[in-house]
Design a protein around this motif. Structure first.
Motif, PDB file in Angstrom:
ATOM      1  N   LEU A   1       0.832  -1.207   0.000  1.00 11.50           N
ATOM      2  CA  LEU A   1       0.000   0.000   0.000  1.00 11.50           C
ATOM      3  C   LEU A   1       0.865   1.255   0.000  1.00 11.50           C
ATOM      4  N   LEU A   2       1.989   1.207   0.716  1.00  9.40           N
ATOM      5  CA  LEU A   2       2.910   2.345   0.677  1.00  9.40           C
ATOM      6  C   LEU A   2       3.444   2.550  -0.736  1.00  9.40           C
ATOM      7  N   ALA A   3       3.829   1.447  -1.391  1.00  9.33           N
ATOM      8  CA  ALA A   3       4.335   1.556  -2.762  1.00  9.33           C
ATOM      9  C   ALA A   3       3.263   2.071  -3.709  1.00  9.33           C
ATOM     10  N   LEU A   4       2.012   1.657  -3.511  1.00  9.01           N
ATOM     11  CA  LEU A   4       0.915   2.144  -4.345  1.00  9.01           C
ATOM     12  C   LEU A   4       0.719   3.641  -4.152  1.00  9.01           C
ATOM     13  N   PHE A   5       0.714   4.077  -2.926  1.00 10.59           N
ATOM     14  CA  PHE A   5       0.540   5.499  -2.618  1.00 10.59           C
ATOM     15  C   PHE A   5       1.674   6.337  -3.197  1.00 10.59           C
ATOM     16  N   MET A   6       2.921   5.961  -2.866  1.00 14.95           N
ATOM     17  CA  MET A   6       4.062   6.746  -3.325  1.00 14.95           C
ATOM     18  C   MET A   6       4.257   6.604  -4.828  1.00 14.95           C
ATOM     19  N   GLY A   7       3.910   5.437  -5.405  1.00 10.48           N
ATOM     20  CA  GLY A   7       4.028   5.274  -6.847  1.00 10.48           C
ATOM     21  C   GLY A   7       3.105   6.217  -7.598  1.00 10.48           C
ATOM     22  N   ALA A   8       1.852   6.330  -7.138  1.00  9.96           N
ATOM     23  CA  ALA A   8       0.910   7.246  -7.783  1.00  9.96           C
ATOM     24  C   ALA A   8       1.372   8.685  -7.646  1.00  9.96           C
ATOM     25  N   VAL A   9       1.935   9.022  -6.476  1.00  7.59           N
ATOM     26  CA  VAL A   9       2.443  10.393  -6.286  1.00  7.59           C
ATOM     27  C   VAL A   9       3.606  10.665  -7.224  1.00  7.59           C
TER      28      VAL A   9
ATOM     29  N   PRO B   1      -0.616  10.256   6.998  1.00 14.44           N
ATOM     30  CA  PRO B   1       0.097   9.624   5.876  1.00 14.44           C
ATOM     31  C   PRO B   1       1.579   9.468   6.173  1.00 14.44           C
ATOM     32  N   LEU B   2       2.136   8.332   5.786  1.00 10.88           N
ATOM     33  CA  LEU B   2       3.535   7.962   5.961  1.00 10.88           C
ATOM     34  C   LEU B   2       3.882   7.674   7.422  1.00 10.88           C
ATOM     35  N   PHE B   3       3.481   8.549   8.333  1.00  9.84           N
ATOM     36  CA  PHE B   3       3.753   8.317   9.744  1.00  9.84           C
ATOM     37  C   PHE B   3       3.047   7.054  10.232  1.00  9.84           C
ATOM     38  N   ASN B   4       1.831   6.822   9.726  1.00 16.11           N
ATOM     39  CA  ASN B   4       1.105   5.621  10.143  1.00 16.11           C
ATOM     40  C   ASN B   4       1.796   4.350   9.660  1.00 16.11           C
ATOM     41  N   VAL B   5       2.370   4.392   8.470  1.00 14.07           N
ATOM     42  CA  VAL B   5       3.085   3.230   7.943  1.00 14.07           C
ATOM     43  C   VAL B   5       4.312   2.928   8.806  1.00 14.07           C
TER      44      VAL B   5
ATOM     45  N   ALA C   1      -3.714  -1.725  12.421  1.00 12.33           N
ATOM     46  CA  ALA C   1      -3.477  -2.193  11.057  1.00 12.33           C
ATOM     47  C   ALA C   1      -4.594  -1.750  10.126  1.00 12.33           C
ATOM     48  N   GLY C   2      -5.837  -1.871  10.574  1.00  9.95           N
ATOM     49  CA  GLY C   2      -6.965  -1.490   9.727  1.00  9.95           C
ATOM     50  C   GLY C   2      -6.958  -0.018   9.388  1.00  9.95           C
ATOM     51  N   LEU C   3      -6.711   0.831  10.386  1.00 11.32           N
ATOM     52  CA  LEU C   3      -6.680   2.275  10.133  1.00 11.32           C
ATOM     53  C   LEU C   3      -5.545   2.637   9.180  1.00 11.32           C
ATOM     54  N   THR C   4      -4.392   2.029   9.367  1.00  9.80           N
ATOM     55  CA  THR C   4      -3.249   2.329   8.500  1.00  9.80           C
ATOM     56  C   THR C   4      -3.514   1.891   7.068  1.00  9.80           C
ATOM     57  N   TRP C   5      -3.992   0.675   6.897  1.00  6.54           N
ATOM     58  CA  TRP C   5      -4.237   0.170   5.540  1.00  6.54           C
ATOM     59  C   TRP C   5      -5.337   0.952   4.843  1.00  6.54           C
ATOM     60  N   LEU C   6      -6.416   1.219   5.539  1.00  9.27           N
ATOM     61  CA  LEU C   6      -7.538   1.933   4.920  1.00  9.27           C
ATOM     62  C   LEU C   6      -7.142   3.354   4.542  1.00  9.27           C
ATOM     63  N   SER C   7      -6.493   4.061   5.459  1.00  7.30           N
ATOM     64  CA  SER C   7      -6.108   5.442   5.171  1.00  7.30           C
ATOM     65  C   SER C   7      -5.070   5.504   4.053  1.00  7.30           C
ATOM     66  N   THR C   8      -4.092   4.581   4.057  1.00  6.37           N
ATOM     67  CA  THR C   8      -3.073   4.575   2.999  1.00  6.37           C
ATOM     68  C   THR C   8      -3.696   4.248   1.649  1.00  6.37           C
TER      69      THR C   8
ATOM     70  N   VAL D   1      -6.771   4.991   0.786  1.00  5.44           N
ATOM     71  CA  VAL D   1      -7.485   6.209   0.389  1.00  5.44           C
ATOM     72  C   VAL D   1      -6.514   7.235  -0.175  1.00  5.44           C
ATOM     73  N   TYR D   2      -5.365   7.409   0.509  1.00  6.23           N
ATOM     74  CA  TYR D   2      -4.372   8.361   0.007  1.00  6.23           C
ATOM     75  C   TYR D   2      -3.851   7.924  -1.359  1.00  6.23           C
ATOM     76  N   GLY D   3      -3.664   6.613  -1.543  1.00  9.66           N
ATOM     77  CA  GLY D   3      -3.225   6.116  -2.834  1.00  9.66           C
ATOM     78  C   GLY D   3      -4.256   6.347  -3.922  1.00  9.66           C
ATOM     79  N   GLY D   4      -5.539   6.174  -3.569  1.00 12.13           N
ATOM     80  CA  GLY D   4      -6.600   6.440  -4.535  1.00 12.13           C
ATOM     81  C   GLY D   4      -6.656   7.909  -4.927  1.00 12.13           C
ATOM     82  N   ILE D   5      -6.463   8.797  -3.957  1.00 13.72           N
ATOM     83  CA  ILE D   5      -6.438  10.230  -4.264  1.00 13.72           C
ATOM     84  C   ILE D   5      -5.268  10.560  -5.185  1.00 13.72           C
ATOM     85  N   ALA D   6      -4.089   9.986  -4.879  1.00 14.01           N
ATOM     86  CA  ALA D   6      -2.917  10.242  -5.719  1.00 14.01           C
ATOM     87  C   ALA D   6      -3.121   9.693  -7.130  1.00 14.01           C
TER      88      ALA D   6
END
Length: 392
Positions: free
Chosen positions: A284-292, A340-344, A361-368, A370-375
């Motif tokens: 999920l981190l890679a998805l978020f940062m990749g989209a950014v 974002p990022l701090f939760n990971v 874990a649920g809050l981190t995965w869900l929020s990350t 969402v951030y990846g979808g926005i990016a």
């Protein structure tokens, strides 16, 4: 899905055609990380051991005979000098001692990091402390008082950290840090080449002219970035784990204060659930940062300009990881796992220690996610803007 796969495969093929790039991204980390982990600790350990065994000269002034004998017994060579402080300051001696009005003043250059001078100062302090204890014991014996009166009780500190946390050592902190570093480094390779690189080669216009929805184009390039990021992260972690195992096996320990030691190696023990959770977090981190990174690369006019955008992004992503070393002083709240990022960083640390909860874990995965979808949405909007696509 077929168009997404074709774009995804096209980007990866272009990367893997560059053998030097593949070597530096996937193979070199496996070779270098053991050296970074094992080499410095082993060299430093040998240097400290050599400094302890070496007989250093000590500039002394007005020292009693008993103090001189104590220094000699500690493996030091006292040399009379009219100004021990000045001699040490000028670098003529690693340590100096002056005795005046019942006070031993030990001089050393202590501001330059770990040096042989600091080792010599420690040897002098140990010798004088042993002399002090011997004189106290002698005075008590003359008065018929047992020496044990000075130690009516003992204090014993017991480490109650969980076994997984103790086994990890310093590797438990380094693993999340380097995982993010390698994820960002590997993802940057594809993201920049798939956007600004295609602008320079003139192939991006032809791709956009194909009858493929913009979402699928953005998703294909982002997934290629994620795949390379995960491969790079896996290579880095393999090298890090190998370095940690070697360091732990060959005794990569540094002496600390009051007889304590700092483990430079470590063995990370994960069950399958924690391993899968760690992998999902990295994905999920890679998805978020990749989209950014895809969005930033598309806004750039050239390959070099895209790299200038990505470097500050990497520094920004590493900033939360630096705060992990202060996590023991923070009172973590539930909402911290939405940042974002701090939760990971927090979740990776908790997973390695075995203290992660399903809520965290649920809050981190869900929020990350969402951030990846926005990016990813921003990347699609960037692909839809001609003033962005044709900036050159």
């Amino acid at each position: 899905m077929r168009d997404i796969y074709r774009i995804f495969w096209k980007e990866l093929v272009q990367v893997f055609r560059d053998r030097k790039l593949v070597f530096s991204t996937l193979i070199l980390p496996v070779l270098l990380m053991p050296i970074f982990m094992f080499g410095p600790s082993l060299v430093l350990q040998r240097l400290l051991q050599g400094a302890q065994e070496r007989k250093q000269e000590v500039a002394v002034l007005n020292l009693p005979e008993e103090a001189l004998r104590a220094l000699e017994q500690a493996g030091l060579s006292p040399k009379a000098h009219p100004d021990p402080e000045g001699a040490v300051r000028e670098g003529k001696y690693p340590v100096g001692v002056r005795y005046e009005q019942g006070v031993y003043r030990v001089y050393g250059r202590l501001a330059g990091g770990l040096t042989e001078g600091q080792v010599a100062v420690s040897k002098v302090q140990g010798a004088l402390q042993a002399l002090k204890e011997a004189k106290v014991a002698e005075a008590l014996a003359q008065r018929g008082i047992p020496h044990q009166v000075l130690t009516p009780f003992q204090v014993e500190v017991v480490d109650t950290s969980p076994e997984r946390e103790k086994a990890g050592g310093l590797l438990g902190f380094l693993l999340p840090f380097f995982l993010v570093v390698f994820v960002l480094t590997g993802g940057q390779v594809v993201a920049v080449d798939a956007t600004a690189g295609e602008k320079e080669k003139g192939t991006l216009e032809a791709l956009l002219a194909a009858p493929v929805p913009l979402l699928q184009i953005a998703l294909g390039k982002t997934l290629a970035t994620v795949a390379m990021a995960l491969l790079s992260g896996a290579a880095g972690l393999l090298g890090l784990a190998l370095g940690g195992a070697l360091t732990a096996r060959f005794g990569g320990l540094l002496s600390g204060g009051e007889g304590q030691t700092l483990a430079l190696g470590g063995q990370v023990s994960l069950d399958w659930g924690s391993f899968l959770a760690l992998f999902l977090t990295a994905l999920l981190l890679a998805l978020f940062m990749g989209a950014v990174m895809v969005s930033l690369g598309l806004f750039a006019r050239s390959f070099k300009e895209a790299q200038s955008y990505v470097v500050p992004l990497q520094l920004l992503a590493l900033l939360p990881l630096l705060f992990l070393q202060f996590r023991g002083f923070l009172e973590l709240q539930t909402w911290h796992y939405l940042l974002p990022l701090f939760n990971v960083a927090l979740l990776m640390d908790a997973l390695l220690k075995g203290s992660a909860t399903p809520l965290q874990a649920g809050l981190t995965w869900l929020s990350t996610l969402v951030y990846g979808g926005i990016a990813l949405r921003l990347a699609v909007l960037a692909f839809a803007r001609e003033d962005v696509v044709y900036r050159n």
